[in-house]
Design an enzyme around this catalytic site. Structure first.
Site, PDB file in Angstrom:
ATOM      1  N   ASP A 206     -38.973  58.567 -79.634  1.00  0.00           N
ATOM      2  CA  ASP A 206     -38.564  59.173 -78.474  1.00  0.00           C
ATOM      3  C   ASP A 206     -39.455  60.613 -78.723  1.00  0.00           C
ATOM      4  O   ASP A 206     -39.034  61.268 -79.544  1.00  0.00           O
ATOM      5  CB  ASP A 206     -37.250  59.343 -78.328  1.00  0.00           C
ATOM      6  CG  ASP A 206     -36.783  59.698 -76.833  1.00  0.00           C
ATOM      7  OD1 ASP A 206     -37.157  59.360 -75.990  1.00  0.00           O
ATOM      8  OD2 ASP A 206     -36.387  60.880 -76.810  1.00  0.00           O
TER       9      ASP A 206
ATOM     10  N   GLU B 133     -43.632  57.585 -78.458  1.00  0.00           N
ATOM     11  CA  GLU B 133     -43.697  57.874 -77.030  1.00  0.00           C
ATOM     12  C   GLU B 133     -43.883  59.168 -76.622  1.00  0.00           C
ATOM     13  O   GLU B 133     -42.948  59.894 -76.395  1.00  0.00           O
ATOM     14  CB  GLU B 133     -42.268  57.530 -76.408  1.00  0.00           C
ATOM     15  CG  GLU B 133     -42.005  57.482 -75.139  1.00  0.00           C
ATOM     16  CD  GLU B 133     -40.970  58.596 -74.732  1.00  0.00           C
ATOM     17  OE1 GLU B 133     -40.616  59.350 -75.321  1.00  0.00           O
ATOM     18  OE2 GLU B 133     -40.622  58.464 -73.405  1.00  0.00           O
TER      19      GLU B 133
END
Lengths: 676, 676
Positions: free
Chosen positions: B410, B439
């Site tokens: 993330d 990401e």
């Protein structure tokens, strides 16, 4: 938990990459001449959303060689001097990009260095966030306290510098103002004070700054970039071709060369010439009595690479010749041809510097099945290579000591590349003003590598690029990034080895076209004497050798013979001296024309001033006409162009304008369109 | 004369430069997956005209880590093993160029290395010259003697290798034959013996060979290159949305995901969720009782990054879920979201890992003026950074120890880049099969840098590239040299954060188009559940958030609701598994069409086999038709294409053929044109 051993460098938040200009990741320097700009770009970024600040550092290494740059700074206008480094703030090329740029000028010959330092700026990040919150009406009392702490830290850094005491006091006053009793909204606007920002920049917290590797710039004097060369065989300066002309007689030619506007006079080798296997007239394998031989077959009983051919005179005669040239504003370039005739003293004194065959003979030059028995190549990789290389450096130094500052190097691509890298570096360490021209007509990779290894200038394929598409393709390539920072082309329109078919067949219009192309495409160009006389006699059809070449015999030239183009040469060289656009190469841009025989291109001085548009008819036989595009002109705009060749003015309108060239009248325009 | 101290390296005659593939001059490795080819090129040349020979060396570093490559070699078919290095002869890309090439396959995960060795080959130079002279009728007796000496030297090198005795004997016989009593012309032809050349190559004199720097290849397993991902929130697997679904209930969904043909099931964070400032439904700043909060607000009294959210079950439940997935051929990817809720145990145990404000509070996440009070960022540059980094590595290792081999990371671009470089390297040292998906929806420079730093795959801008020109431009860029060796795109068609307007407005035809684009442009692609149901309800007009997003609440999906495209998903994933062309990204090439709503591109497996042509109608609302170009087809050639989506065959003729797409009937073709 035991803390692992993670390298401190991984903790740096800022990345600096894709630095340009760059040659092979810093393996080689980029090249510039004194006064030229170096525009540096790099991708610079950090994780997250904090504000990044970047500065470009540069220095002349003789100022403070290899001193470690330090943190903090002393004010000096827009640039700060840090351990010999000047600092220039970098700016983003475009908002939202990560490409940063800054520029500096190189102001002296020799080595220069540059590097980038970049950091996450806590003050600017704080200020940006504070102002966004204040504008949103949020309570920023705590933020102001945080800002005051940052300013106090900067005051602490200022305090550590002798000259920073006053700044420290001012910073502390700013810090106090950020957390005094006035309403937070008012104090927030105090945070955007320009004075505060300037002082915070000066004493920015750089302890976590990322530093790029250092990149090098080799800076030459202007002549490396700009000059017109004239090649002649001084032995042809005599009263008749029955004997060698002397330096004294050659000196008498110098005034007319200076009148033609040339800057450099290049002499083929001036050393004693071997007698073994001496070449006769027109490259005959048998020399007749009186044939002087090729000057590149260096060395005889009279001496080697540091001796003067007795026919030319003495070392004193040479020095007088050089002084006379200097008096006329001409510089002499000598030939470094590192090979020997079988009669060179080194063959006897240093047989270990040559290749030997099983029968004890020395290996002569060959390109099987062809033999060049008048030449012994030196073995650059022999067991005694270091002594050989030193001897060749000594030869170079010998001529430097006699005032020579330009060398044209014969066939450098047939010698170990590392030799040139070493020799040029050693020469430049003592004489940064010495220039080396690489005569390597070989594959592009080798030509480029020699330029990277240190050659100041390079011969090109120009003589073999005669059509519009050939010229556009080749010169677009030479001005592209991959070439521009390392290789400076010197466009010879002819050489003693190359009389192109275009010149053999095209008559004076061909010579006029090629002269103007060489002199306006290239900031450095040259001709070999006879070009201005439109000498076009080839030894054999389909070949590029001159008939009765001066390489193998004495000649006597009639400098005023009918059909010469000396006035044009003089005019073109004058224009080159008057217009800085023609003194730079990299600003060259081609323009569209609607006739494949008409080529058009423009050049400017750096930063776009002094724009000149050159248009040449490449067809030496027929009238050609058509239209030329000048991009950026409004469709109905009327403007004046002036031909610098004949001072005629034309009124042009819009981007596309009509031109017409009759080979009997004109072959080209060199148009001043400054302001457009 | 004293020999100067010139570095030996300058004496090397061969230059090796411009090695490709390369990432930042070797600063980072290139990436490959097991079985993929590595095609290496370089410019290799020497001064002069001698024959240059070059070989490519490669090895898996676990075979012989950092062993110094040695000279000489042991025969093993076409490749030789030298201290763990395999050698492959390089060949010139084109005659007269200096670009050489060779290829090797990487056959195991982990680090591989390659380098180039090149030298001036005295034997081959001698042979070339000898044959030229012999053909010219010259006396070559002395040349044959020189050749015999070269062959005897090689015999000496063979002699020094235990296994080379017999070769040495054979070489000496060849040497004798070169200087025996037969006529020189006859002996000259013996010099061109292939046997002799092969042995001379094996024992080539390499003492003056140039060696390039070593370049590295990181080799991942196939899943790094090829895979279909399916993202779901296991907490939505319950019988109704009033409570969290469990891993047990989520396991019941795995068979249908396997039936859809997916390879990877990616779960958002599965850890306990904070209660302080917990977000309510639809991102409300106030959570109602029963609202589960965002899974990315990690940590509560129940634990942190190594704990399981109690609503989902226990660690044992998770492991059972993972095993069931494995049984069905599905791999589980977990989320690494390195941030904490205010209730995370680390806030109490390690306050030094967070940023503190002057009032003693911990700094929450913000993008001023926006505040994210439910998230405390970790301070990757804190004084105790090494312990923090180790703790995060320990978290990663914890899940690796529980069988996880894929992590979706993330927002990696908001953490120090060096952290990722270190963490991924440390993980790979023990577990080279672990994959990391970045990401990072940020600027291209940062996305590329994270890929260079070690991420196996990266999210892309695919969701925001919806027109033909956007898609062609973006994917042409991603397949270009600068990107292809480092960044492997994973094309998610939607995510819990991104429901693009194209999907909101386009209905099922838009979902069909985007599914086929993702699955055929990308070798790796993914969907977030609901996509196959054509879920298109946005939270607000102009935004990309889903209404009633699973990020903030439990959902109950009807997997068979009208309008779903599950059959198409299953069909496309089956085609991907059957056709290697769709398992590779870099072979992607776009084709011309005469309709701006119709995009066409082809892919092949490496070396050009299994060619597939995909054609998609980007207009979800209207019938579109037009022509598509298949380059290389003869103008009258008739050939058959077969649509893999519906097994219909078409007879096509020439380069340009007609296609027609009615959104009610079909949105795309995936055509097999193998053989063309």
């Amino acid at each position: 938990m035991d803390a692992p051993d993670i390298p401190e460098a991984l903790r740096k938040r800022v990345v600096i990459e894709r630095i340009a200009p760059d040659v092979d990741n810093g393996r080689f320097p980029i090249k510039r001449t004194v006064g030229e700009p170096v525009t540096v770009t790099a991708d610079i970024f950090a994780d997250g959303h904090d504000v990044v600040v970047a500065v470009l550092r540069h220095r002349h290494t003789s100022h403070a060689e290899h001193a470690e740059p330090k943190n903090a700074a002393v004010s000096a206008g827009s640039a700060w001097d840090v351990s010999g480094f000047h600092e220039t703030p970098m700016t983003l090329v475009a908002p939202g990009s990560d490409e940063w740029t800054a520029e500096f000028d190189v102001d002296a010959v020799g080595w220069h260095e540059y590097m980038i330092v970049a950091w996450v700026d806590r003050f600017l990040t704080w200020r940006r966030d504070l102002l966004a919150k204040a504008a949103d009406g949020q309570d920023v009392a705590l933020e102001l306290l945080e800002g005051a702490l940052l300013v106090r830290e900067a005051a602490g850094r200022a305090e550590q510098i002798g000259s920073g005491r006053e700044d420290a006091r001012l910073l502390l006053a700013h810090a106090d103002a950020l957390c005094d009793a006035t309403p937070p909204a008012q104090r927030a606007s105090a945070a955007s004070s320009d004075t505060l920002a300037a002082m915070m920049a000066m004493y920015a917290g750089r302890s976590a700054a990322a530093e790029s590797e250092i990149r090098r710039v080799w800076v030459d004097r202007e002549r490396a970039r700009f000059g017109a060369w004239y090649e002649l065989f001084p032995r042809s300066a005599g009263p008749d071709p029955s004997r060698s002309g002397t330096f004294g007689e050659a000196a008498a030619l110098l005034p007319q060369i200076a009148d033609l506007g040339f800057d450099v006079v290049y002499l083929p080798p001036i050393h004693p010439i071997g007698t073994s296997f001496r070449k006769g007239r027109n490259n005959s394998t048998v020399a007749e009595p009186g044939d002087p031989g090729s000057p590149w077959a260096i060395g005889s009983a009279a001496g080697g690479h540091t001796a003067i051919d007795p026919g030319l005179g003495t070392l004193d005669d040479f020095e007088a010749f050089r002084r006379e040239a200097g008096r006329l504003g001409l510089e002499i370039a000598l030939d470094l041809a590192f090979q020997c005739s079988p009669d060179h003293p080194w063959v006897r004194e240093h047989p270990e510097w040559f290749r030997h065959r099983p029968d004890g003979t020395i290996k002569y030059a060959e390109n099987p099945p062809k033999k060049y028995q008048d030449i012994y190549p030196l073995d650059f990789g022999c067991d005694d290579w270091r002594a050989l290389w030193q001897a060749l450096l000594d030869v170079t130094q010998f001529w430097i000591d006699r005032g020579i500052r330009i060398f044209r190097v014969d066939n450098p691509h047939t010698k170990t590349f590392g030799f040139w890298e070493w020799l040029i570096d050693r020469v430049h360490a003592r004489h940064p003003d010495v220039l080396f021209l690489s005569e390597a007509f070989t594959r592009p990779t080798l030509m480029r590598y020699l330029a990277k290894a240190g050659f100041s200038q390079s011969y090109t394929y120009f003589t073999w690029r005669n059509t519009k598409s050939e010229l556009v393709e080749y010169f677009t390539e030479l001005t592209a990034d991959r070439w521009r920072d390392v290789l400076r082309p010197n466009l010879f329109a002819n050489t003693p080895d190359i009389l192109h078919a275009y010149l053999q067949r095209g008559g004076p219009p061909a010579f006029r076209a090629r002269l103007i192309l060489a002199a306006t495409l290239g900031a450095s160009y040259g001709i070999y004497n006879g070009f201005e006389l439109c000498e076009a006699r080839a030894l054999a059809p389909g070949g590029e050798e001159y008939a009765d070449s001066e390489k193998y015999q004495f000649r006597k030239w009639d400098w005023d013979r009918p059909g010469h183009i000396r006035e044009l040469v003089s005019r073109v060289n004058t224009i080159r001296h008057q217009h800085r656009a023609l003194q730079f190469f990299h600003t060259l841009r081609f323009h569209e024309t609607d006739n494949s025989e008409i080529i058009a291109y423009s050049k400017t001085a750096p930063h776009g001033t002094d724009r000149l548009l050159t248009i040449v008819n490449l067809d030496p036989h027929h009238m050609q006409h058509g239209h030329v595009q000048v991009p950026g002109i409004g469709s109905d705009e009327i403007f004046t162009v002036r031909d610098l060749l004949d001072d005629v003015e034309y009124e042009w309108r819009g981007e596309w304008n009509y031109v017409r060239f009759d080979p009997d009248i004109r072959q080209a325009h060199i148009l001043s369109i400054d302001g457009h």
